[in-house]
Design an enzyme around this catalytic site. Sequence first.
Site, PDB file in Angstrom:
ATOM      1  CG  ASP A 145      37.918  43.769  30.982  1.00  0.00           C
ATOM      2  OD1 ASP A 145      37.971  44.822  31.417  1.00  0.00           O
ATOM      3  OD2 ASP A 145      38.715  42.834  31.201  1.00  0.00           O
ATOM      4  CD  GLU A 205      42.409  45.088  35.260  1.00  0.00           C
ATOM      5  OE1 GLU A 205      43.256  45.340  35.992  1.00  0.00           O
ATOM      6  OE2 GLU A 205      41.329  44.408  35.191  1.00  0.00           O
TER       7      GLU A 205
HETATM    8 ZN    ZN Z   1      39.363  45.099  38.278  1.00  0.00          ZN
END
Ligand code: ZN
Length: 390
Positions: A76, A142
């Site tokens: 992401d 994340e």
């Molecule tokens: Zn990162």
Amino acid sequence: MAVLSNEERVKILSDIIEIQSVNEKELDVAQYFQKLFKKYDIDSEVLKLNGEASRANLIAEIGSGKPVVAVSGHMDVVTTGNTALWNYDPFKLTEDNQGRLHGRGSADMKSGLAALAISLIEIKTSGTLKQGTIRFMATAGEEVTSNGAALLHERGYMDDADALLIAEPSEDGIVYTHKGTMDIQVASKGKSAHSSMPELGFNAINPLVDFIHYLNAEYAKVNEKDDLLGTPTMNSTVVSGGDQVNSIPEYAESLFNMRTIPSFDNKKFEALFNSVKDKVEKESKGDITVNPYVNRDPVYTAGDNEFIKLAKSLGDQYFNRDLPLTSSTATTDASYLMKDKDENFSFVMYGPGKTGQAHQVDEYVDKDTYLTFIDLYTQLLTRYLNDCNS
Ligand SMILES: [Zn+2]
């Protein structure tokens, strides 16, 4: 002999930058790598995040048995912010006349992820791995809660791991410890009433204001400092409540962001919030809920192991410099991946891109640095595993 040409290596980075995985659509990136790995006879597994159609982790493995090195990067990226401020299309990898590759995720951290994936292909195809396992883990989410990494931890993908390499942008230093992060929502419930008859209601804002006041006073007494990571931080960053000036508000809330260190960790912050909640409820008869909704622990290792020594010696050699072993104030997926590991665990965060490029307008990675990291990872992983005394 490299299996993939430099053009092919840049093309892979370019392909995944074009997938707009802004906190979703990691599945598309996962499927891209799955297809790529298949071409080189590497099996992989898409692990979907519970109940989220477009989100998944990808796990691929080469080699067999011990030792096991896990290598990881997130798929992401953060939002572009105001695209009018960009000189480049954020989702089209563009090289400038200084050899910089621009695009959202070029530094944080699709270049690191692509470098890991390509080194896996190089190692598999060349047959240079004599013992052990390399487990490639691409994660979802994340940038928000690390829910992809949390799922990997929960499913046991780190249980047999002897070392972990995270390819977050940190080309100027090799990181072996970092801060944790925590977001807490504090909600105050009241009862609405017309403001001419406030005695019929209960104003939700007042206990919340007390809460923030007492919390700041209590936190001011905290005197913890880590040699490398510095002090923890705590801030109330959002406050909201009420919806009309002549109504008694029935609800108010505040959001808090904390950066944590081992000696004042996430658990200690949660305990602090709960003790303030007890005090406020007793004094003002308020109804307060403390909800930690992002909870990523600090990562602490001693930074003294063969894996980090080899990473440094290769980094020094490939980039002709003396790299510091250092800490980071940012948080990574290691908060979950290393939940059950102790300070002797071999953890290294080292990847292409400068820390300061993460989340920036016109984000970039140096093309040469990206390409060099592929060779560096190939050496690091094979030499570490082949030289281990098992
Ligand atoms: Zn990162």
